[in-house]
Design an enzyme around this catalytic site. Structure first.
Site, PDB file in Angstrom:
ATOM      1  N   ARG A   1       7.345   3.955  -5.464  1.00 39.43           N
ATOM      2  CA  ARG A   1       7.575   3.079  -4.309  1.00 39.43           C
ATOM      3  C   ARG A   1       6.542   1.957  -4.279  1.00 39.43           C
ATOM      4  O   ARG A   1       6.860   0.815  -3.934  1.00 39.43           O
ATOM      5  CB  ARG A   1       7.554   3.887  -3.009  1.00 39.43           C
TER       6      ARG A   1
ATOM      7  N   LYS B   1       6.465  -1.686   1.529  1.00 37.71           N
ATOM      8  CA  LYS B   1       5.354  -1.088   2.290  1.00 37.71           C
ATOM      9  C   LYS B   1       4.184  -2.064   2.193  1.00 37.71           C
ATOM     10  O   LYS B   1       3.304  -1.943   1.335  1.00 37.71           O
ATOM     11  CB  LYS B   1       5.019   0.300   1.745  1.00 37.71           C
TER      12      LYS B   1
ATOM     13  N   TYR C   1       0.816  -1.205   0.000  1.00 36.53           N
ATOM     14  CA  TYR C   1       0.000   0.000   0.000  1.00 36.53           C
ATOM     15  C   TYR C   1       0.853   1.259   0.000  1.00 36.53           C
ATOM     16  O   TYR C   1       2.064   1.201   0.203  1.00 36.53           O
ATOM     17  CB  TYR C   1      -0.968  -0.002   1.191  1.00 36.53           C
TER      18      TYR C   1
ATOM     19  N   GLU D   1      13.196   3.483  13.201  1.00 39.82           N
ATOM     20  CA  GLU D   1      12.138   4.439  12.855  1.00 39.82           C
ATOM     21  C   GLU D   1      10.978   4.223  13.812  1.00 39.82           C
ATOM     22  O   GLU D   1      11.023   3.347  14.675  1.00 39.82           O
ATOM     23  CB  GLU D   1      11.698   4.231  11.405  1.00 39.82           C
TER      24      GLU D   1
HETATM   25  N1  PDD Z   1       3.621   5.745   6.733  1.00 36.25           N
HETATM   26  N2  PDD Z   1       8.297   4.537   8.138  1.00 36.25           N
HETATM   27  C1  PDD Z   1       7.184   3.781   8.127  1.00 36.25           C
HETATM   28  C2  PDD Z   1       7.208   2.455   8.806  1.00 36.25           C
HETATM   29  C3  PDD Z   1       6.028   4.257   7.481  1.00 36.25           C
HETATM   30  O1  PDD Z   1       4.915   3.481   7.465  1.00 36.25           O
HETATM   31  C4  PDD Z   1       6.039   5.530   6.875  1.00 36.25           C
HETATM   32  C5  PDD Z   1       4.837   6.080   6.167  1.00 36.25           C
HETATM   33  C6  PDD Z   1       7.222   6.298   6.910  1.00 36.25           C
HETATM   34  C7  PDD Z   1       7.331   7.647   6.265  1.00 36.25           C
HETATM   35  O2  PDD Z   1       7.235   7.577   4.866  1.00 36.25           O
HETATM   36  P1  PDD Z   1       6.735   8.800   3.980  1.00 36.25           P
HETATM   37  O3  PDD Z   1       7.589   9.976   4.327  1.00 36.25           O
HETATM   38  O4  PDD Z   1       6.983   8.336   2.588  1.00 36.25           O
HETATM   39  O5  PDD Z   1       5.287   9.035   4.309  1.00 36.25           O
HETATM   40  C8  PDD Z   1       8.334   5.754   7.546  1.00 36.25           C
HETATM   41  C9  PDD Z   1       2.408   6.196   6.144  1.00 36.25           C
HETATM   42  C10 PDD Z   1       2.140   7.630   6.411  1.00 36.25           C
HETATM   43  C11 PDD Z   1       1.272   5.271   6.557  1.00 36.25           C
HETATM   44  O6  PDD Z   1       1.573   4.129   6.887  1.00 36.25           O
HETATM   45  O7  PDD Z   1       0.117   5.652   6.513  1.00 36.25           O
END
Ligand code: PDD
Length: 293
Positions: free
Chosen positions: A50, A153, A31, A186
């Site tokens: 991505r 993801k 997703y 993270e």
């Molecule tokens: N999450 N790390 C994880 C584990 C994440 O799930 C996300 C994003 C990020 C940050 O990625 P980005 O800057 O591309 O949004 C880092 C989204 C917001 C979600 O799961 O809804």
């Protein structure tokens, strides 16, 4: 709410997926979470790229031609009356393996399920950004990259959910996960930065993190501001002794962290570097938005 399901937009009641879908049975899917500022989608092509990388990593062929996505995302916003001058949009694309007999073999599922959901972006309370948020250092470790790469993801989010449960139990904003080597990685849905010794530091991708799109922009903007940025392998102590800390993701942008477990970060207030980067990020945002169609 109008939801795109496979090949058309349907109402909320009709937006139903089979119990045989391997996304439901096994968490077999990928997703993306995307947002707009007004009508313009932020880092659209990077999110779609991505999504493609995640799908490729699990051998899932996305049944939507790349050129179709912009129109589909805008149609989703238009139908739901978001992504306009009065409401920024939250967009979620989910692609699961699809329905098939029970069993792990992906070839049991000939047709992946494609879903696009959108709604008005819910902003975090202004106090979070003003005063900072707190983190719990989770006992749950971030997935071992060789076992399930955090760069995929995936719709299987149990690793993050277990860590989130720890922060909920502790009454903090979120959990910070360490990896198998006790290095910083993270948080459950965001990347981590901290400022120490005059350098802005963030865990390297090899520590086992998602390659956050906001993370990349923040590194770019910081370098343009003349700030030294380092990606590395860090222990918790380095963070505990840092002057400032913040999180990044698509919906949070730059979120100050002022407490980690029982310890304040720096003087316990969002610091000047964080404030400067928030302002620089906001000022440079227009160049990361798509053209208005
Ligand atoms: N999450 N790390 C994880 C584990 C994440 O799930 C996300 C994003 C990020 C940050 O990625 P980005 O800057 O591309 O949004 C880092 C989204 C917001 C979600 O799961 O809804």
């Amino acid at each position: 709410m109008w939801v795109f399901l496979n090949d058309r937009f349907v109402g909320r009641e009709e937006a139903v997926v089979s119990v045989f879908d391997h996304g439901f049975l096994y968490g077999d899917g990928v997703y993306e979470t995307i947002r707009s500022y007004g009508p313009r989608i932020f880092m659209r092509d990077q999110h779609l790229a991505r999504l493609e990388r995640s799908a490729e990593a699990i051998g899932l062929e996305i049944p939507i031609a790349p050129a179709q996505w912009p129109d589909l995302l805008h149609e989703a916003m238009r139908l739901n009356e978001v992504g306009n001058d009065s409401a920024d949009a939250y967009l979620r694309i989910t692609i699961s393996r699809g329905a098939g007999e029970i069993g792990l073999d992906p070839s049991l599922c000939p047709h992946p399920t494609v879903v696009i959901m959108t709604k008005a972006l819910g902003n975090y309370p202004a106090a979070f950004s003003r005063d900072g948020v707190s983190l719990t250092v989770a006992k749950t470790r971030r997935n071992l990259p060789e076992a399930l790469s955090p760069q995929i993801k995936a719709t299987n989010f149990l690793n993050n959910i277990l860590a989130k449960r720890e922060s909920i139990a502790a009454g903090t904003f979120d959990s910070l996960l360490l990896n198998w080597r006790e290095e910083l990685t993270e948080c459950t849905i965001s990347n981590l930065f901290f400022y120490a010794g005059g350098t802005l530091r963030t865990p390297a991708l090899e520590c086992g993190i998602l390659d956050g799109i906001t993370r990349t922009i923040v590194m770019t903007v910081a370098q343009e501001e003349g700030i030294v940025v380092e990606e590395g392998h860090y222990q918790l102590r380095a963070l505990q002794e840092s002057d400032e800390c913040f999180l990044t993701n698509t919906t949070m942008e730059i979120m100050p962290v002022t407490r980690i477990d029982t310890l304040p970060v720096g003087n316990g207030r969002p610091g000047p570097l964080t404030r400067r980067l928030q302002a620089a990020f906001a000022a440079s945002r227009p160049r990361f938005l798509e053209e208005v169609p």
